[in-house]
Design an enzyme around this catalytic site. Structure first.
Site, PDB file in Angstrom:
ATOM      1  N   CYS A  38      51.192 -12.062   3.817  1.00  0.00           N
ATOM      2  CA  CYS A  38      52.382 -11.260   4.105  1.00  0.00           C
ATOM      3  C   CYS A  38      53.398 -12.088   4.909  1.00  0.00           C
ATOM      4  CB  CYS A  38      52.008  -9.954   4.797  1.00  0.00           C
ATOM      5  SG  CYS A  38      53.372  -8.743   4.763  1.00  0.00           S
TER       6      CYS A  38
ATOM      7  N   HIS B 100      49.029  -7.897   0.398  1.00  0.00           N
ATOM      8  CA  HIS B 100      47.870  -7.855   1.284  1.00  0.00           C
ATOM      9  C   HIS B 100      46.583  -7.823   0.458  1.00  0.00           C
ATOM     10  CE1 HIS B 100      49.836  -7.081   5.205  1.00  0.00           C
ATOM     11  NE2 HIS B 100      50.768  -6.495   4.467  1.00  0.00           N
TER      12      HIS B 100
ATOM     13  N   GLU C 277      43.632  -7.778   1.563  1.00  0.00           N
ATOM     14  CA  GLU C 277      42.673  -6.911   2.246  1.00  0.00           C
ATOM     15  C   GLU C 277      42.945  -5.434   1.995  1.00  0.00           C
ATOM     16  OE1 GLU C 277      46.101  -7.097   5.133  1.00  0.00           O
ATOM     17  OE2 GLU C 277      45.181  -8.424   3.635  1.00  0.00           O
TER      18      GLU C 277
END
Length: 210
Positions: free
Chosen positions: A83, A191, A193
């Site tokens: 990011c 992202h 994750e």
């Protein structure tokens, strides 16, 4: 074969724990730290980032992040930005009229996305290059984005300290850089994750490069 040891740079960014958990699921042994020796010795380093470009640069500078990243890259040791961790790898970031110097690993400016509705938030597809390693097996998957700024133009005729980048694009009204693979330095605007199994696979692919 032992799992690779990855340091998530704990410099004050807010999403370090979710990144660490995703890396563990992907197969890494993870340490959250800003300790210089640990950062330099790790198999991989992840530089997460949320919030404003200027704030992230201030936090990175406070822990000598630029020097740590440079030292790793010179030695060919993998670094992954996420990011704003992607954005700060570029030369400059311009937010709210403030021009902040980035890490300068790649040429380019981070600027406001050209879209009627911001932030760009949610799932989106990406357009990786044929030679991608990060997106092997997940070229057609969707990834989770949350951002209002990005890199809209990659000047391929300019070269920073690293050469021959593989650039992945995405579109939100206009196109922007979604990921870069450049020798030991990789980064994603989205992202991993927060991107479900596709994000875990991408992290696993990254771990497989070292």
């Amino acid at each position: 074969m032992s799992s690779p040891r990855v340091v998530v740079l704990d410099y004050g960014s807010g999403n370090v724990h979710s990144v660490a958990q995703a890396l563990e699921v992907a197969g890494a042994r993870v340490e959250l730290t800003r300790d210089r020796d640990s950062v330099l010795a790790a198999d991989g380093l992840v530089v997460p980032g949320v919030g404003a470009f200027t704030a992230v640069m201030e936090q990175l500078n406070a822990v000598k992040g630029s020097e740590l990243i440079d030292r790793r890259l010179v030695s060919g040791k993998p670094v992954l930005g996420i990011c704003v961790g992607l954005q700060v790898m570029f030369e400059h970031g311009v937010e709210h009229g403030i021009d902040t110097e980035g890490l300068g690993q790649w040429p380019g400016v981070v600027e406001k996305l050209e879209a009627p509705v911001l932030p760009h938030m949610g799932w989106n597809t990406v357009q990786p290059p044929a030679a991608t390693k990060l997106f092997q097996g997940i070229q057609d998957e969707r990834f989770y984005f949350v951002h209002s700024y990005g890199v809209l133009d990659w000047k391929m005729d300019e070269q920073g300290p690293l050469t021959h980048p593989q650039v992945t694009w995405a579109e939100y009204t206009s196109r922007f850089v979604a990921a870069v693979e450049n020798g030991p330095l990789s980064a994603t605007q989205f992202h991993p994750e927060k991107s479900g199994q596709a994000g875990i696979k991408l992290l696993s692919n990254w771990l497989g490069t070292f």
